[in-house]
Structures are given as C-alpha cells and as structure tokens.
Design an enzyme around this catalytic site. Sequence first.
Site, PDB file in Angstrom:
ATOM      1  N   ILE A 231       0.850  -1.201   0.000  1.00 24.01           N
ATOM      2  CA  ILE A 231       0.000   0.000   0.000  1.00 24.01           C
ATOM      3  C   ILE A 231       0.880   1.245   0.000  1.00 24.01           C
ATOM      4  O   ILE A 231       1.904   1.293   0.677  1.00 24.01           O
ATOM      5  CB  ILE A 231      -0.823   0.131   1.307  1.00 24.01           C
ATOM      6  CG1 ILE A 231      -1.440  -1.177   1.741  1.00 24.01           C
ATOM      7  CG2 ILE A 231      -1.881   1.226   1.194  1.00 24.01           C
ATOM      8  CD1 ILE A 231      -2.008  -1.115   3.160  1.00 24.01           C
ATOM      9  N   CYS A 232       0.440   2.258  -0.727  1.00 26.40           N
ATOM     10  CA  CYS A 232       0.953   3.619  -0.510  1.00 26.40           C
ATOM     11  C   CYS A 232      -0.249   4.531  -0.684  1.00 26.40           C
ATOM     12  O   CYS A 232      -1.383   4.087  -0.527  1.00 26.40           O
ATOM     13  CB  CYS A 232       2.098   3.953  -1.461  1.00 26.40           C
ATOM     14  SG  CYS A 232       1.593   4.099  -3.175  1.00 26.40           S
ATOM     15  N   ARG A 233      -0.016   5.783  -1.013  1.00 24.69           N
ATOM     16  CA  ARG A 233      -1.191   6.665  -1.085  1.00 24.69           C
ATOM     17  C   ARG A 233      -2.003   6.434  -2.358  1.00 24.69           C
ATOM     18  O   ARG A 233      -3.205   6.268  -2.316  1.00 24.69           O
ATOM     19  CB  ARG A 233      -0.750   8.130  -1.013  1.00 24.69           C
ATOM     20  CG  ARG A 233      -1.900   9.078  -1.096  1.00 24.69           C
ATOM     21  CD  ARG A 233      -1.694  10.313  -0.288  1.00 24.69           C
ATOM     22  NE  ARG A 233      -2.965  11.003  -0.099  1.00 24.69           N
ATOM     23  CZ  ARG A 233      -3.452  11.888  -0.958  1.00 24.69           C
ATOM     24  NH1 ARG A 233      -2.777  12.206  -2.021  1.00 24.69           N
ATOM     25  NH2 ARG A 233      -4.624  12.460  -0.736  1.00 24.69           N
TER      26      ARG A 233
END
Length: 565
Positions: A525-527
């Site tokens: 996950i990231c933004r």
Amino acid sequence: MKVIIVGGVAGGASCAARLRRLDEKAEILMVERGPYVSYANCGLPYHVGDVIEKEASLLVADANTFRSQFAVDVRTGCEAIKISPDKKTVELRNVATGEVTTESYDKLVLSPGAPSIRPPLPGIDLPGIFEVRTVPDARAIREWIERGSLFLSGMHKYSGFQTVRPKTRAVVIGGGFIGLETAENLVHRGFDVTVVEMGDQILAPIDPEMARIVEGYVERHGIRLALNDGVAGFEKAANDTLTVLTKSGKSYPADIVILALGVRPDTTLAKMAGLKIGERGGIRVDEHMRTSNPDIFAVGDAVEVKDFVTGEWSLIALAGPANRQGRIAADVIAGRDSRFRGSQGTSIIGLFGATAAWTGASEKTLKRMGNKDYEKIYLYPNSHAGYYPGARPIAMKVIFRKSDGRLLGAQALGEDNVDKRISALAMAIQMGATVYDLEEAELCYAPQFGSAKDPVNFAGMVAADVLRGDMPIRHWDSAEKGFLLDVREPMELAVESAPGAVNIPLGQLRARLGELPRDREILVICRSGQRAYYATRVLLQKGFKARNLAGGMLSRTHAATFWES
Ligand SMILES: Cc1cc2nc3c(=O)[nH]c(=O)nc-3n(C[C@H](O)[C@H](O)[C@H](O)COP(=O)(O)OP(=O)(O)OC[C@H]3O[C@@H](n4cnc5c(N)ncnc54)[C@H](O)[C@@H]3O)c2cc1C
C-alpha cells in the site's frame, strides 16, 4: 422526393440541414410541436442559473434560418398526431387553432425525443413544480424564482427590518445529470438545495465508488443529498410553499421543486404506426436508422441503440448521438451508405468547477452481464506537470479486458482537464484500442497542458503492467487475507492508515526484507499506488509473492480524501 421530419431540435434539425446540403431538390417539411426549433436544451440549467442570461442565446438557429438558408418548410406549434404508413401520410395539428391537415411523404424521419418521466404522484401538478426540458420550462422556472413564493416575495420587499432575503429552499428529484446541473445552478441562485435520489448513488452510469467522490464534492458545495429515497408526493404548504414527501416518510419543505427523474423515449407516433419497439422501450432501428418500415427513419433519444462496447440494446439520451443519427438518416435518404456505429455513452458533467466524465462500460454493467473477463485500475495522475502551477489530481478508473487488453470503459473526476482525457479514451474505445495502444499514444505535451507521460499514457502503462504480470494487483474488497505492507512515510500514517498494516517506508525496504513473510501474499500500500508499484517490483525480484493494492489508500477512502489533495 418529399421528406417530413417530426421534431425540430437535435436529431430533427441536423437531419433537415444535412439533407438539404446533400439534395437541393428534396422537399423538406420539419414540424415541431413547441415554439422553437434547434434550441440548446443542454444550456437550459445554465439559463435557470443565470449563467446564460439571455433566452435568445439558447436558440441556435430559428425557423427563419431554416427557411432562408436551407429552404426547409418549418412549422412550429405544429404537432404530428397520426402516421398512416399505408397511405404514406401524416396528420398535423396546429397547436394554437386545433386545425388538422394531412401531408404526404416519400420518407419520414421521427425525432420526437424523450419526455421527462412524470409519475402520477399526488400533488405533482401543484404550482412550483417544474421540469427542465424546454425553453418555456426554463422561462417558467426563472419567473417563479423571480416572483418567489408569496411569503418570500413579501418579506423581500418589506422595507422595514427585514433587509436580507431569506434563504429559499429547492428540492430536486433525481440525481442524474440534469438534476445535478440544475441543483448546482439553484445553489448559485441562493437556494438551499436538497437532491432526493431513489438509487444508492448519484450519476447512475458511473460506478458507486466513483460516484461517492462526486457526492462528497457536491455536498461540500452546499447540496444536501437524500439517497435511497423515492418521492411519494407533494403537498401545498403554508405561504404558497410546498412539502415534498418521500417514501421513507421524510418531508422536505420547498419553495421550488424540480423534477429530473429521467426520460422515456417518445414512441407514441411510432406505436400508432405499428413500428417495431425494442426491448428497452425505444423505437427499434437498424444501423441506417431505418425503422421496421423502410420509408420511416427514427433518430435521437426516442430510439434504441447498440451499446458499442457491450453490444446490448440501450437507451442513450445524449445530444452527440442524436446529431450524428440525424445526419446518418439524411445521408441514407439521399442515397449514401452511412451507418451508425452504436453509442458508448460518453458523457460529462461540470459541477462547482469540477468535472466528472465517463465513456464505455462501467464495472457494474459488466457485472450485471456476468462478464468476468475484465480488470480495473485506479490511478490519480496530475492534470499537468506537477511543477507547473495549477496541477490538480484526476481520479481515474480504467476498465479493460483481461484476455487481450482491449479498453472497455473509463471514468474520471477532477478539477482540471478531465474532459480531454475521457475524450481521448472514448476515441480509443471506438477504435478498438488496447491498453498497449494507450502506452504508445502520442499526445500533446507542454507542462501547462499535460505531462510527458500523459494520464492517458499512464493509464495504459499501469494497465499493461498488470496484464504483463509486472505489477500484480489486488483490490481492497479481496485484501483481507494478505499481509499488508504500507510503504509510506510514518508521518503519512497519522493522516490515514490501514488497520493491521506493517509500515516499512520504501526507502528502507531493501534493508528490511527480512521482516517480511515469504509464505504469504504481501499486499503493498501507498497513497495512490505508485510507490507501492516500486516496492512490488523490488519484492517480486527478491522472490516475494507481492501485489499492489490498486489505487492505494486513495481508492480505499478516496471519497473522503481525494479532493483534499
Ligand atoms: C436540460 C437538459 C440538458 C441536457 N444536457 C445535455 C448535455 O450536456 N449533453 C448531452 O449530450 N445531452 C444533453 N441533453 C440531452 C440532449 O439534449 C438530447 O439527447 C437531445 O436533445 C435529443 O435530441 P432529439 O432530437 O432526440 O430530441 P429533442 O432534442 O428533445 O427534440 C425532440 C423534439 O420533438 C418535438 N416533438 C415530439 N413529438 C412531436 C410531435 N408529435 N410533433 C411535433 N413535434 C414533436 C418535441 O417538442 C421536441 O422539441 C440535455 C437535455 C436536457 C433536457
């Protein structure tokens, strides 16, 4: 050859003008029930909102223009009331006098449009309840707003203590594009606006998670949304106001009510003439816009069209297809072999400075059809190079075939240059392009307009990465079993975080691989998905089972966070 055209707006007027350009000898009679031909109904909500101040600006070409420039016999205030296909005649009624005359035709074109749905609800004919379909409708709304209800106009004119006009309340029934455009314009005119929508989302053609973003945006701009609630009726209330009653038992006070419940193809004449009506309730036509009677054509909102992507019959009430179909009918009548390719429902709406646009199939349509051969990606590219002032993110969802990468649909929302991205993707869909073609598309670029990798290229690159296996993805709705790895910086987690996720910032990942399981799927996950992609590439090459969580935190919570970015 004598050609009668019924309906003188989008489809009818373009048919008449094109036919004259192709055939100087044809006798063309265009009849229109209303007072105007060729007017811009798409501009009506903006006339209500006073953005388009003059009614005359909506009249694209008047009857005299058609008479003088195109030698078309235009009769306004003239209603076609009966077709006799055997005799090849049409009965016409003068709306003002009631006088009925009969005209014969060699070819007949029907472009009667699609009237607004007006259910027989209690109180629906009360004063103060309007539709937005014609110029007289918009005029009536403007007059009602100017006049106000008796109570409000009295207060407004009172010159003693009351100096501020009280807030007026509008209820718009229906969260489709006409309802929302009108709602926005009523906000601009100082109304406190509630949109009552029976469905669980506004803008039914787009997918719910994308609609959530629009819902958040319009709510922040002052529109109250009442979803999952249908209107049950209307009551007269005190001081010449209204009460809108809903099926859930709620009531909304209103100084004005706008009905925007959608449209239904006008098939009255077609049915009387025994023409075939299709499964969706529109006039059935072939690709030449010919009805089941070879001498009768039909175009515009009244006909069913083949969905270009799904192949299903569908009803698509849009000005572009109506104009093209009018032109095609004229071509065919003039002896040319023009064909309508079908429609893919390419649409756009502007709301409070933002834009939502879409084209092709939505995911919910594919699911309804039981189609499993598709994949979707979410991406949030900048509208132009981030270093040039004014860049705004665009939320994009792109849907494509898993088996061959063919582009199926796209939806995009944002505050800058959304339209050109969807227009490019719409053209790509019509040309049968794949996501690999999007990677290669050569588009305009200078920093104030786009990026060297335009969002359209970027969509192609992300999707192609998925299909080539360079970036396996998973979606949030199937993420529960994976090991969640968040590669953002710790300070970002304070803003939003996924419960249970382990945080290793991207910059530390190579040094901390030992902390990660080799026997479980790692969901990164990231933004927005970009850093997660870099991390996924590292992990895959180091032998981990890694997948990017598509669209990152933005696609998990983007309704709440997208516009703050
Ligand atoms: C408020 C509003 C906003 C819109 N905004 C957009 C937009 O932004 N983008 C977009 O693509 N589309 C938009 N549309 C839809 C678009 O206007 C229609 O798809 C298009 O006008 C359809 O063309 P048509 O010729 O089929 O029907 P219409 O343009 O509706 O014309 C049909 C005409 O036929 C006449 N008629 C019907 N029966 C008879 C009869 N028996 N005898 C004589 N005359 C008859 C009617 O009076 C009517 O004027 C909007 C529509 C509305 C109402």
